[in-house]
Design a protein around this motif. Structure first.
Motif, PDB file in Angstrom:
ATOM      1  N   GLN A   1      18.252  57.462 -23.848  1.00 36.52           N
ATOM      2  CA  GLN A   1      17.137  56.637 -24.330  1.00 36.52           C
ATOM      3  C   GLN A   1      17.168  55.260 -23.679  1.00 36.52           C
ATOM      4  O   GLN A   1      16.126  54.730 -23.295  1.00 36.52           O
ATOM      5  N   LEU A   2      18.362  54.681 -23.553  1.00 36.76           N
ATOM      6  CA  LEU A   2      18.490  53.380 -22.876  1.00 36.76           C
ATOM      7  C   LEU A   2      18.036  53.498 -21.417  1.00 36.76           C
ATOM      8  O   LEU A   2      17.359  52.610 -20.894  1.00 36.76           O
ATOM      9  N   THR A   3      18.417  54.585 -20.780  1.00 35.49           N
ATOM     10  CA  THR A   3      18.027  54.807 -19.390  1.00 35.49           C
ATOM     11  C   THR A   3      16.514  54.934 -19.269  1.00 35.49           C
ATOM     12  O   THR A   3      15.908  54.400 -18.332  1.00 35.49           O
ATOM     13  N   ALA A   4      15.879  55.608 -20.227  1.00 33.62           N
ATOM     14  CA  ALA A   4      14.417  55.746 -20.215  1.00 33.62           C
ATOM     15  C   ALA A   4      13.746  54.380 -20.368  1.00 33.62           C
ATOM     16  O   ALA A   4      12.777  54.077 -19.665  1.00 33.62           O
ATOM     17  N   VAL A   5      14.271  53.545 -21.255  1.00 32.19           N
ATOM     18  CA  VAL A   5      13.731  52.185 -21.432  1.00 32.19           C
ATOM     19  C   VAL A   5      13.895  51.401 -20.137  1.00 32.19           C
ATOM     20  O   VAL A   5      12.996  50.706 -19.689  1.00 32.19           O
ATOM     21  N   ARG A   6      15.075  51.548 -19.514  1.00 35.59           N
ATOM     22  CA  ARG A   6      15.355  50.857 -18.248  1.00 35.59           C
ATOM     23  C   ARG A   6      14.346  51.286 -17.181  1.00 35.59           C
ATOM     24  O   ARG A   6      13.773  50.474 -16.462  1.00 35.59           O
ATOM     25  N   ASN A   7      14.101  52.593 -17.087  1.00 31.48           N
ATOM     26  CA  ASN A   7      13.196  53.111 -16.058  1.00 31.48           C
ATOM     27  C   ASN A   7      11.749  52.712 -16.301  1.00 31.48           C
ATOM     28  O   ASN A   7      10.971  52.609 -15.353  1.00 31.48           O
TER      29      ASN A   7
END
Length: 133
Positions: free
Chosen positions: A17-23
């Protein structure tokens, strides 16, 4: 002492989820912050909240940089990392520590790029010599 945030309770789903927010972020600064958080969490490192106005001990600085205290003292003695004395103890401004860390990362990237460029140049020269033979 900085406030610590344990990352051991984060699940793979949390990190995804953090990676999705980052992307999804358009901000290079936000992506850089999230990259650091995600990488630290994936490596099992806890996060520490540290005000750049605060000072840290050499041991805290060494731990933060992932190096021995002895090596850090060598950097302090050579003037690579500024410090001030409080009595007989050395203290390092957190802002100086972060500036040192950023410069160190930039130097690592530059060195890696130089090695990659040298490798490409070497391969190109070998190909040219082979074509002449």
């Amino acid at each position: 002492m900085p406030k610590t945030i344990a990352t051991s309770q984060l699940t793979t789903n949390d990190l995804d989820q953090l990676t999705a927010v980052r992307n999804d972020s358009d901000s290079p600064q936000m992506r850089a912050v999230l990259d650091r958080v995600i990488a630290s969490a994936r490596h099992g490192h806890d996060l520490a909240e540290l005000s750049t106005a605060s000072v840290v001990s050499p041991q805290e600085a060494a731990d933060s940089l992932g190096m021995s205290r002895t090596h850090l003292y060598k950097l302090l003695d050579r003037g690579v990392l500024p410090f001030h004395r409080v009595g007989s103890h050395r203290k390092i401004q957190a802002s100086d520590l972060e500036e040192f860390r950023a410069q160190r990362e930039a130097d690592k990237k530059e060195l890696a790029e130089r090695f990659a460029s040298q490798d490409r140049t070497r391969k190109s020269a070998i190909d040219e010599i082979a074509d002449l033979l």
